[in-house]
Scaffold this motif. Sequence first.
Motif, mmCIF file in Angstrom:
data_model
loop_
_atom_site.group_PDB
_atom_site.id
_atom_site.type_symbol
_atom_site.label_atom_id
_atom_site.label_comp_id
_atom_site.label_asym_id
_atom_site.label_seq_id
_atom_site.Cartn_x
_atom_site.Cartn_y
_atom_site.Cartn_z
ATOM 1 N N LEU A 141 -8.231 -11.499 23.624
ATOM 2 C CA LEU A 141 -9.746 -10.620 24.440
ATOM 3 C C LEU A 141 -9.674 -11.097 25.538
ATOM 4 O O LEU A 141 -9.672 -12.274 26.038
ATOM 5 C CB LEU A 141 -10.676 -10.227 22.837
ATOM 6 N N GLU A 142 -9.333 -10.011 26.345
ATOM 7 C CA GLU A 142 -9.839 -10.633 27.304
ATOM 8 C C GLU A 142 -11.273 -10.258 28.166
ATOM 9 O O GLU A 142 -12.180 -9.514 27.568
ATOM 10 C CB GLU A 142 -8.770 -9.627 28.854
ATOM 11 N N ASP A 143 -12.027 -11.228 29.245
ATOM 12 C CA ASP A 143 -13.104 -10.848 29.607
ATOM 13 C C ASP A 143 -13.530 -9.138 30.043
ATOM 14 O O ASP A 143 -13.034 -9.059 31.000
ATOM 15 C CB ASP A 143 -13.039 -11.939 30.446
ATOM 16 N N SER A 144 -14.698 -8.595 30.111
ATOM 17 C CA SER A 144 -14.247 -7.192 30.744
ATOM 18 C C SER A 144 -14.843 -7.615 31.226
ATOM 19 O O SER A 144 -14.495 -6.826 32.028
ATOM 20 C CB SER A 144 -15.610 -6.246 28.872
ATOM 21 N N GLU A 145 -15.774 -8.430 32.066
ATOM 22 C CA GLU A 145 -15.902 -8.671 34.196
ATOM 23 C C GLU A 145 -14.629 -8.631 34.561
ATOM 24 O O GLU A 145 -14.129 -7.737 35.546
ATOM 25 C CB GLU A 145 -16.484 -9.095 33.954
ATOM 26 N N LYS A 146 -13.962 -9.209 33.899
ATOM 27 C CA LYS A 146 -12.139 -9.859 34.936
ATOM 28 C C LYS A 146 -12.290 -8.499 34.454
ATOM 29 O O LYS A 146 -11.203 -7.660 35.840
ATOM 30 C CB LYS A 146 -11.769 -10.846 33.655
ATOM 31 N N LEU A 147 -11.329 -7.354 33.691
ATOM 32 C CA LEU A 147 -10.369 -6.296 33.456
ATOM 33 C C LEU A 147 -11.239 -5.800 34.071
ATOM 34 O O LEU A 147 -10.785 -4.483 34.887
ATOM 35 C CB LEU A 147 -10.573 -6.069 31.999
ATOM 36 N N GLN A 148 -12.561 -5.287 33.966
ATOM 37 C CA GLN A 148 -13.207 -4.347 35.585
ATOM 38 C C GLN A 148 -12.351 -4.255 36.990
ATOM 39 O O GLN A 148 -13.201 -3.440 37.300
ATOM 40 C CB GLN A 148 -14.676 -4.697 35.154
ATOM 41 N N GLU A 149 -12.675 -6.284 36.835
ATOM 42 C CA GLU A 149 -11.927 -6.069 38.821
ATOM 43 C C GLU A 149 -10.364 -5.676 38.935
ATOM 44 O O GLU A 149 -10.635 -5.347 39.853
ATOM 45 C CB GLU A 149 -12.353 -7.866 38.677
ATOM 46 N N PHE A 150 -9.993 -5.997 37.548
ATOM 47 C CA PHE A 150 -8.750 -5.439 37.572
ATOM 48 C C PHE A 150 -8.932 -3.924 37.528
ATOM 49 O O PHE A 150 -7.796 -3.198 39.032
ATOM 50 C CB PHE A 150 -7.250 -5.784 36.303
ATOM 51 N N VAL A 151 -9.623 -3.880 37.201
ATOM 52 C CA VAL A 151 -9.351 -1.618 37.719
ATOM 53 C C VAL A 151 -10.048 -1.636 38.493
ATOM 54 O O VAL A 151 -9.651 -0.813 38.923
ATOM 55 C CB VAL A 151 -10.738 -1.740 36.337
ATOM 56 N N ARG A 152 -11.090 -2.382 38.945
ATOM 57 C CA ARG A 152 -11.381 -1.949 40.641
ATOM 58 C C ARG A 152 -10.470 -1.687 41.736
ATOM 59 O O ARG A 152 -10.080 -0.762 42.435
ATOM 60 C CB ARG A 152 -12.230 -2.295 40.993
ATOM 61 N N ARG A 153 -9.398 -2.810 41.531
ATOM 62 C CA ARG A 153 -8.208 -3.265 42.702
ATOM 63 C C ARG A 153 -6.760 -2.443 42.420
ATOM 64 O O ARG A 153 -6.200 -1.312 42.863
ATOM 65 C CB ARG A 153 -7.777 -4.420 42.410
ATOM 66 N N ILE A 154 -6.850 -1.708 41.134
ATOM 67 C CA ILE A 154 -5.829 -0.320 40.643
ATOM 68 C C ILE A 154 -6.092 0.448 40.972
ATOM 69 O O ILE A 154 -5.428 0.673 41.686
ATOM 70 C CB ILE A 154 -5.474 -1.201 39.434
ATOM 71 N N VAL A 155 -7.224 0.709 40.967
ATOM 72 C CA VAL A 155 -7.755 2.357 41.031
ATOM 73 C C VAL A 155 -8.194 2.531 42.471
ATOM 74 O O VAL A 155 -6.925 3.149 43.704
ATOM 75 C CB VAL A 155 -8.992 2.632 40.213
ATOM 76 N N ALA A 156 -7.985 1.703 43.906
ATOM 77 C CA ALA A 156 -8.103 1.398 44.801
ATOM 78 C C ALA A 156 -6.805 2.062 45.163
ATOM 79 O O ALA A 156 -6.820 2.616 46.252
ATOM 80 C CB ALA A 156 -8.899 0.209 45.380
#
Length: 144
Positions: free
Chosen positions: A121-136
């Motif tokens: 399971l990946e760290d949720s804060e790390k996943l949220q940072e990826f979401v921010r970058r990909i959505v941008a």
Amino acid sequence: MAYDPQNVFAKIIRGELPCFKLYEDESTLSFMDIMPQADGHALVIPKEQAETLFDLSESGAEACIRTVRKVAKAVQKAMGSEGVLVMQVNGAAAGQTVPHFHFHIIPSSIKALMRPHASQLEDSEKLQEFVRRIVAALEDERVS
């Protein structure tokens, strides 16, 4: 085999389980894989009930491919990857772990498949940072 409406992806579509959403339209949903094979590993699923490619309607397949192209381009840009592996498997014998049709978008190379899928399971804060970058990156594509 009959489609199981209680599978994890069906529950995500209905809003019964959370996800790290990247993109959504009337026919598809894209979100981060919480047990990724590489940083930025994303999924694309149809909203229709289909376990495998063979169960998916032609319009569902077309919608998925449109979303895969859009999200894969954003993932590659956001993650700074030279390549993107797009993978889709059908049936447990082929390695399908969730009985709902889906594509994997992995910003890496075929070597990412050496790392076991759904193993950590990946760290949720790390996943949220990826979401921010990909959505941008997705938003950049809409503007240009």
